[in-house]
Design an enzyme around this catalytic site. Structure first.
Site, PDB file in Angstrom:
ATOM      1  N   HIS A  21      42.537  31.931  40.349  1.00  0.00           N
ATOM      2  CA  HIS A  21      42.075  32.892  39.349  1.00  0.00           C
ATOM      3  C   HIS A  21      42.823  32.752  38.023  1.00  0.00           C
ATOM      4  CE1 HIS A  21      38.948  35.752  39.611  1.00  0.00           C
ATOM      5  NE2 HIS A  21      39.614  36.838  39.954  1.00  0.00           N
ATOM      6  N   ASN A  67      39.787  42.030  36.303  1.00  0.00           N
ATOM      7  CA  ASN A  67      38.569  42.841  36.254  1.00  0.00           C
ATOM      8  C   ASN A  67      38.526  43.821  35.086  1.00  0.00           C
ATOM      9  OD1 ASN A  67      38.092  41.448  38.586  1.00  0.00           O
ATOM     10  ND2 ASN A  67      38.177  43.223  39.921  1.00  0.00           N
ATOM     11  N   ASP A  92      38.101  30.774  35.417  1.00  0.00           N
ATOM     12  CA  ASP A  92      37.841  30.057  36.667  1.00  0.00           C
ATOM     13  C   ASP A  92      36.402  30.300  37.113  1.00  0.00           C
ATOM     14  OD1 ASP A  92      38.028  32.273  39.174  1.00  0.00           O
ATOM     15  OD2 ASP A  92      39.020  32.862  37.321  1.00  0.00           O
ATOM     16  N   ASN A 113      33.848  38.970  37.916  1.00  0.00           N
ATOM     17  CA  ASN A 113      34.178  40.316  37.446  1.00  0.00           C
ATOM     18  C   ASN A 113      34.924  40.320  36.115  1.00  0.00           C
ATOM     19  OD1 ASN A 113      32.896  41.632  39.565  1.00  0.00           O
ATOM     20  ND2 ASN A 113      34.701  41.524  40.859  1.00  0.00           N
TER      21      ASN A 113
END
Length: 188
Positions: A21, A67, A92, A113
């Site tokens: 991430h 997020n 990513d 997200n």
């Protein structure tokens, strides 16, 4: 429209630094290394650095979690008076095989997200560079997968991808997103 800010998406904290991430942060860090930028300051829920010169460029790493990235990026965009098209977001993408780059001038968030948060705060009109992080081993839980470090056998491919992604960003800055797409939208 010229690129005035490069935004890497990731999660803050050393426990996330090597995860799938956080490759967006790694690309921004590689640009800072290339441009010899060493000073970062906290601003609007992000770490920000500025490359000086005739065409200054901000490097941005939101310090919100992935997020909630849109909150930080929208605040910086407003304060810097930037149009969404001047922000190149590096993120990513688990849908792309490891090493694949995809740069686009705009688009929707897909299932990501972090991109969803940005689209809520900025709309869809910002360029994005997606970095493929899907390895050969399948996952049971997507959140666990993207928050886990890369496998040791993936390390070399990740380093090549980060370097190529930084090259792609620089090409987009100097020659435009379309030229970068024609050069880099292929598997490594």
């Amino acid at each position: 429209m010229h690129i005035a800010a490069v935004v890497g998406l990731g999660n803050p904290g050393s426990e996330y630094a090597a995860t799938r991430h956080n490759v967006g942060f790694r690309v921004v860090d590689e640009l800072a290394r290339r441009w010899r930028i060493r000073i970062w300051w906290p601003r609007d829920h992000a770490k920000v650095a500025r490359r000086r010169g005739s065409a200054p460029v901000l490097l941005v790493k939101p310090s919100t979690y992935m997020n909630l990235s849109g909150k930080a990026v929208a605040a910086i965009r407003r304060k810097e008076r930037l149009e969404p098209g001047q922000l190149l977001v590096v993120v990513d993408d688990v849908e792309l095989p490891l090493g694949t780059l995809r740069i686009r001038p705009h688009g929707g968030p897909g299932t990501h997200n972090g991109l969803r948060s940005l689209v809520e705060g900025l709309g869809e009109g910002f360029p994005r560079l997606r970095l493929g992080v899907r390895g050969a081993v399948p996952w049971d839980d997507l959140a666990d997968y993207v928050l886990a470090p890369f496998q040791p056998e993936e390390a070399e491919a990740v380093e090549r991808m980060v370097s190529r992604a930084a090259d792609c960003v620089e090409t987009a800055m100097h020659s435009g997103v379309e030229r970068a797409a024609s050069r880099f939208n292929a598997t490594d």
